[in-house]
Design a protein around this motif. Structure first.
Motif, mmCIF file in Angstrom:
data_model
loop_
_atom_site.group_PDB
_atom_site.id
_atom_site.type_symbol
_atom_site.label_atom_id
_atom_site.label_comp_id
_atom_site.label_asym_id
_atom_site.label_seq_id
_atom_site.Cartn_x
_atom_site.Cartn_y
_atom_site.Cartn_z
ATOM 1 N N UNK A 81 -2.007 16.057 19.861
ATOM 2 C CA UNK A 81 -1.786 14.938 18.949
ATOM 3 C C UNK A 81 -2.784 14.700 17.976
ATOM 4 N N UNK A 82 -3.911 15.740 17.962
ATOM 5 C CA UNK A 82 -4.952 15.649 16.877
ATOM 6 C C UNK A 82 -4.442 15.657 15.549
ATOM 7 N N UNK A 83 -3.553 16.502 15.283
ATOM 8 C CA UNK A 83 -3.178 16.752 13.906
ATOM 9 C C UNK A 83 -2.705 15.263 13.329
ATOM 10 N N UNK A 84 -1.868 14.522 13.838
ATOM 11 C CA UNK A 84 -1.355 13.189 13.579
ATOM 12 C C UNK A 84 -2.419 12.029 13.734
ATOM 13 N N UNK A 85 -3.193 12.308 14.678
ATOM 14 C CA UNK A 85 -4.283 10.976 14.717
ATOM 15 C C UNK A 85 -5.343 11.258 13.757
ATOM 16 N N UNK A 86 -5.585 12.589 13.143
ATOM 17 C CA UNK A 86 -6.821 12.645 12.204
ATOM 18 C C UNK A 86 -8.133 12.125 12.508
ATOM 19 N N UNK A 87 -8.637 11.467 11.587
ATOM 20 C CA UNK A 87 -10.199 11.084 11.657
ATOM 21 C C UNK A 87 -10.351 9.931 12.874
#
Length: 395
Positions: free
Chosen positions: A266-272
């Motif tokens: 999910x990190x790509x979509x969650x970002x900062x």
């Protein structure tokens, strides 16, 4: 071509030796006459679609690395989109078992669906490998010789996080999760460890699955002012929750923790919004494990993306089944021998080697991970060789 086949057989043999597995007289993925029928019952649409695809990719990568064979036979796939719909699960599972006559049923992600699949598999005495769903019952009261899991129980990563948060001197914690079996059991596992270590869960908050309207809950958390928050969310819901938590201004004032599904895939979509979050899971980025480095390179080459924990679990489902098939030289009719080989296997997993408990759940290390950029970087081992208590299993 013969050179490539020999190279593949060498790689598989090497992996088996490294895992401490006895090699059969024929290669692990040797030539056989009958195709093994694999039923994949996974979510390919909806909030968990990415997870279903990753599990499928991992499983097929393991087969591909064996030259397209598992335990002496070529593989034929039968696929059903379970839509994360528990109501449709008995019918979908029966399609694969009775209509398609699959030799193994592989699924699924959603615990409610997996519980229904487990009941169907028990009744039909069909071989089931669960590559994700962590409902405690699967390797608890519903445990059976034909039921295996290559992922985790809800209890495992959550219990490990309970100890981590107590060690970090948090005293009063609020929990939040979707209200279905996996979410409730995650909270229970966390609470067991956290309160045993002297902490207190001051409020358990739940919302219906797959609801993602988090604002009322964030408002309540802000009003309660706990030391920290523990959550279970995954997939698209996890993306929105992490972003909403940060947007509400809570991230800087009330530390957020979760089982690793919160930040896996999910990190790509969650970002900062995800930066710096701490989670616990049986897989992490930056593991110093040769098998993991080999797996990541192969997965990236095959699918043009980095693998996540779901891909690892699918990969290991294939490895576990291959071990059983190798022991019976592809003869799925020798069920008792096949099951015995699977029960006693040591799986050379990208997460680190693991064995299975008497209830057929992985006995595995749980890692503490920290989000750094687009990675869940390993910080430490939060729990070594953690075995689920398998409460209610009579096997």
């Amino acid at each position: 071509m013969s050179h490539e086949v020999n190279r593949r057989q060498f790689l598989i043999s090497s992996a088996a030796v490294a895992a401490g597995l006895a090699l059969p007289s024929a290669p692990l993925f040797a030539q056989g006459a009958r195709k093994v029928r694999v039923g994949l019952m996974l979510p390919y649409t909806g909030t968990y679609a990415a997870l279903g695809n990753a599990i499928t990719n991992g499983f097929k990568l393991a087969v591909e690395q064996g030259g397209g064979k598992l335990g002496g036979s070529e593989v034929e796939y039968f696929t059903v989109d379970d839509e994360s719909d528990a109501a449709k699960a008995p019918e979908n599972a029966n399609k694969l078992i009775k209509r398609d006559n699959v030799d193994v049923l592989v699924g699924t992600v959603h615990s409610g669906v997996a519980l229904a699949m487990t009941r169907v598999a028990r009744e039909a005495k069909a071989l089931l490998i669960v590559p994700n769903a962590g409902a405690d019952e699967i390797t608890g009261p519903l445990c059976a010789p034909n039921i295996f899991r290559t992922s985790f129980s809800a209890w495992q990563p959550a219990y490990a996080m309970g100890n981590v948060m107590a060690e970090r001197k948090h005293k009063n914690v609020v929990t939040l999760s979707w209200k279905y079996s996996f979410g409730e059991q995650s909270v229970a596992g966390f609470k067991e460890a956290f309160e045993k270590a002297g902490g207190k869960v001051v409020k358990e908050l739940y919302l219906p699955f797959p609801n993602v309207e988090f604002q009322p809950y964030l408002t309540e958390i802000a009003a309660l002012k706990p030391d920290a928050v523990f959550v279970f969310f995954a997939g698209g819901g996890a993306v929105k929750f992490v972003k909403d938590y940060a947007a509400a201004g809570l991230k800087s004032t009330i530390p957020l923790y979760g089982s690793g599904f919160l930040t896996d895939g999910t990190l790509e979509a969650q970002g900062e919004a995800a930066e710096g979050l701490l989670t616990t899971l049986h897989y992490a980025d930056g593991l110093d494990i040769p098998k993991d480095k080999e797996f990541r390179a192969a997965y990236a080459s095959a699918f043009k993306m980095q693998p996540d924990v779901y891909a690892v679990q699918g990969y290991d489902a294939a490895q576990l089944f291959a071990t059983g098939l190798a022991a019976v030289k592809g003869d799925v009719g020798k069920r008792d021998e096949l099951v015995k080989a699977m029960e006693s296997a040591t799986i050379d997993s990208p997460r680190g080697k693991f064995t299975l408990s008497k209830a057929h759940n992985p006995v595995q290390d749980i890692y503490l991970r920290k989000v750094e950029g687009k990675e869940n970087k390993v910080v430490s081992v939060a729990a070594k060789a953690l075995a689920d208590p398998a409460r209610g299993c009579r096997m």
